[in-house]
Design a protein around this motif. Sequence first.
Motif, short mmCIF file in Angstrom:
data_model
loop_
_atom_site.label_atom_id
_atom_site.label_comp_id
_atom_site.label_asym_id
_atom_site.label_seq_id
_atom_site.Cartn_x
_atom_site.Cartn_y
_atom_site.Cartn_z
N CYS A 144 -1.89 4.76 2.50
CA CYS A 144 -2.63 6.04 2.56
C CYS A 144 -3.96 6.02 1.82
CB CYS A 144 -1.74 7.18 2.06
SG CYS A 144 -1.58 7.23 0.26
N GLY A 145 -4.05 5.20 0.77
CA GLY A 145 -5.30 5.16 0.00
C GLY A 145 -5.46 6.29 -1.00
N LYS A 146 -4.49 7.23 -1.01
CA LYS A 146 -4.65 8.42 -1.86
C LYS A 146 -3.55 8.59 -2.90
CE LYS A 146 -6.11 10.71 2.31
NZ LYS A 146 -5.23 11.18 3.37
N CYS A 147 -2.39 7.99 -2.68
CA CYS A 147 -1.26 8.22 -3.59
C CYS A 147 -1.47 7.46 -4.91
CB CYS A 147 0.05 7.82 -2.91
SG CYS A 147 0.32 6.04 -2.80
N CYS A 193 -1.48 3.61 -4.43
CA CYS A 193 -2.70 3.09 -3.81
C CYS A 193 -3.85 3.11 -4.82
CB CYS A 193 -3.08 3.92 -2.59
SG CYS A 193 -2.10 3.55 -1.13
N CYS A 246 2.81 1.94 -1.65
CA CYS A 246 2.32 3.22 -1.13
C CYS A 246 3.47 4.10 -0.61
CB CYS A 246 1.32 2.96 0.01
SG CYS A 246 0.78 4.47 0.84
N LEU A 247 3.36 5.39 -0.90
CA LEU A 247 4.40 6.34 -0.47
C LEU A 247 4.44 6.44 1.06
CD1 LEU A 247 3.71 9.08 -3.18
CD2 LEU A 247 5.60 7.43 -3.12
ZN LIG Z 1 -0.68 5.30 -0.76
#
Ligand SMILES: [Zn+2]
Length: 336
Positions: A94-97, A100, A108-109
């Motif tokens: 996701c790049g946001k959790c 990440c 990553c979730l």
């Molecule tokens: Zn993530």
Amino acid sequence: MKAMILRGISPVENEPLKMEEIPDPSPGLEQILVRISACGICHTELDEIEGRLPPKLPIVLGHQIVGTVVRSGSGAARFHAGDRVGIAWIHSACGKCPFCKGGNENLCLEFRGTGCHAHGGCAQFTVVSEDFAYLIPERFSDAQATPLLCAGAIGYRDLILSGIKKGQTLGLFGFGASAHIVIQLARYWGCNVFVFTRGETHRNLAKKLGASWAGGPEDDPPGKVHCAIDFTPVGETVPRALRVLEKGGRLVLAVIRKRNPIPPLDYKLLWDEKEIKSVANITRKDAQEFLSLAAEIPIIPEVQEFKLGEANQALILLKQGRIQGAGVLRIQDESG
Ligand SMILES: [Zn+2]
Ligand SMILES: [Zn+2]
């Protein structure tokens, strides 16, 4: 396009992958369309087929993909048509959790695996986000490059996580696709390597690749190992590896699933500050760094090739431990 499709969980001996004609994929936003030329096989496919790691069905398996870029979707500009690229197990993160953001996109979730949550490489074409593809160094053939993308990249991660240092002894339990790459990396780093594996051919390959000792899983090596990596799909290896592990040493478990539970553990085996650590997935950094390193050393994997239509047979041989080096499916235009 032609693809080998898995529609239900089953023992691999029932040959559950079927060749089907399905619509060609088309690249979405920031994706590339790749014409596949080779796809490696690994134990993860067996875990998916047999339900230990259930994929999203129906699915095209395969996560060690090498092919050429056909065209880019809108917003994708990183590659050109004709570029030779690889796709690994990490299909997206996701790049946001927090994982990440902390550099652990492998945890990553919303981690999605190639050939598990998205269609993979047992087909003529596939699509992937351009950020999750890698240029393949020229010195490798398509087939040789495939095992670098999983067996190699995850082996690299295993070795880093093991904490092994130059001059120390590393123990490898099981000697399949990943281990035969890890031994070359460890030797390059100046480590001594002991290999524990059943089967004369695997032990001979281990010695050829620089193992100073190779024996069976229950044999006593000439000394303790500072770090160990367990590539076997069976639980019994864990106490065996701890038995030969030096005080303060770390055992890394490299598989996603074990076929059977780890037997009850005598705490004595773990005492003396020994550690056990598992490895989950890979990051893009692992794949990228390992591809460069493999080209520099160089690490040229041994491969045994099959046709796409022989995927079931290749996976059965893999389950029986009868593949020398890494198994690779060649995907040609007719794909027979
Ligand atoms: Zn993530
Ligand atoms: Zn794999």
